[in-house]
Design an enzyme around this catalytic site. Structure first.
Site, PDB file in Angstrom:
ATOM      1  N   LEU A  79       0.740  -1.217  -0.046  1.00 64.17           N
ATOM      2  CA  LEU A  79       0.001  -0.064   0.200  1.00 64.17           C
ATOM      3  C   LEU A  79       1.033   1.295   0.030  1.00 64.17           C
ATOM      4  O   LEU A  79       0.556   2.172   0.553  1.00 64.17           O
ATOM      5  CB  LEU A  79      -0.930   0.043   1.197  1.00 64.17           C
ATOM      6  N   PRO A 114       1.723   3.730  -2.078  1.00 65.93           N
ATOM      7  CA  PRO A 114       0.975   5.054  -2.628  1.00 65.93           C
ATOM      8  C   PRO A 114      -0.018   5.488  -1.574  1.00 65.93           C
ATOM      9  O   PRO A 114      -0.103   6.757  -1.048  1.00 65.93           O
ATOM     10  CB  PRO A 114       0.352   4.691  -3.911  1.00 65.93           C
ATOM     11  N   TYR A 115      -0.851   4.711  -1.059  1.00 65.29           N
ATOM     12  CA  TYR A 115      -1.761   4.955  -0.018  1.00 65.29           C
ATOM     13  C   TYR A 115      -0.903   5.614   1.343  1.00 65.29           C
ATOM     14  O   TYR A 115      -1.136   6.857   2.057  1.00 65.29           O
ATOM     15  CB  TYR A 115      -2.696   3.978   0.683  1.00 65.29           C
ATOM     16  N   TYR A 116       0.146   5.083   1.723  1.00 61.97           N
ATOM     17  CA  TYR A 116       0.897   5.442   2.943  1.00 61.97           C
ATOM     18  C   TYR A 116       1.787   6.842   2.692  1.00 61.97           C
ATOM     19  O   TYR A 116       1.810   7.564   3.633  1.00 61.97           O
ATOM     20  CB  TYR A 116       2.030   4.310   3.533  1.00 61.97           C
ATOM     21  N   LYS A 168      -0.914   9.602   2.917  1.00 65.31           N
ATOM     22  CA  LYS A 168      -1.350   9.685   4.304  1.00 65.31           C
ATOM     23  C   LYS A 168      -0.192  10.478   4.990  1.00 65.31           C
ATOM     24  O   LYS A 168      -0.390  11.629   5.799  1.00 65.31           O
ATOM     25  CB  LYS A 168      -1.458   8.372   4.991  1.00 65.31           C
TER      26      LYS A 168
END
Length: 222
Positions: free
Chosen positions: A134, A136-138, A141
């Site tokens: 994950l 890109p998500y991290y 964020k």
């Protein structure tokens, strides 16, 4: 243990149709302290909320800062629980989880909002602990949190562990760096709502998992 005096706030929940967002809206609606307005993306979502007696505003995190400021107007506090979801690509992660979040911070600053609570991701602040599947998500964020920390807002960043649909226990572990764990969404929602008026977590960021300490006490001990 002594807790903060209750403070009445008009609270906007961004991402109110999400799994955590719905629980936050319900808690605020039941609250004797706060009023709630839900920000959703679709008219049918707003209609469903109206049937529950919840005021809402339809807006997109891909809207401009000025458009988002119009949606936020009248609020004393913002809770950000939105996400692009697991079925979208990295482009939406960038536009929603990063740029969308940052635009709401900018809009809140323009309006002089007093409080902003961000639901982030476990250890998003610590690159070496990001989930490899994950990234890109991290990254989204991580940098959204940094933008909030650099803003003029009184913020709290909540970084929950693995999210569960189990009934909440009301007991958690809170710390700036915890061992990886999980936590029911019900408990995440309660921590988010209680963070609004707990002065001890103003301008603080922390990990959150299930634990042995009642939520209000855990927030006070941070």
């Amino acid at each position: 243990m002594k807790f903060e005096r209750s403070i009445t706030m008009n609270v906007l929940v961004i991402g109110a149709n999400g799994q955590i967002g719905q629980k936050v809206v319900n808690l605020l609606q039941e609250s004797e302290e706060h009023t709630v307005k839900a920000m959703v993306r679709k008219e049918e979502q707003a209609s469903a909320l109206a049937k529950q007696g919840v005021e809402s505003v339809v807006a997109s995190l891909e809207d401009s800062v000025d458009e988002l400021a119009n949606a936020i107007t009248g609020s004393d506090a913002v809770i950000f629980t939105a996400g692009s979801g697991g079925k979208t690509g990295s482009d939406k992660t960038l536009l929603v989880d990063l740029d969308g979040a940052v635009k709401t911070v900018e809009a809140s600053e323009k309006l002089g909002i007093n409080r902003y609570v961000m639901v982030s991701a476990f250890q998003a602040n610590n690159r070496k602990n990001w989930n490899d599947s994950l990234l890109p998500y991290y990254a989204a964020k991580h940098y959204a949190d940094k933008a909030l920390e650099a803003s003029s807002l009184s913020y709290t960043i909540v970084r929950p562990g693995g999210l569960l649909n189990e009934e909440g226990t009301g007991k958690v572990a809170i710390g700036e760096q915890l061992d990886r764990g999980s936590v029911p969404r019900e408990d995440v929602a309660q921590v988010v709502v209680d963070s609004l008026t707990t002065q001890n977590v103003n301008n603080r960021a922390f990990d959150l998992t299930s634990g042995d300490t009642p939520i209000k006490e855990a927030l006070q001990r941070l």
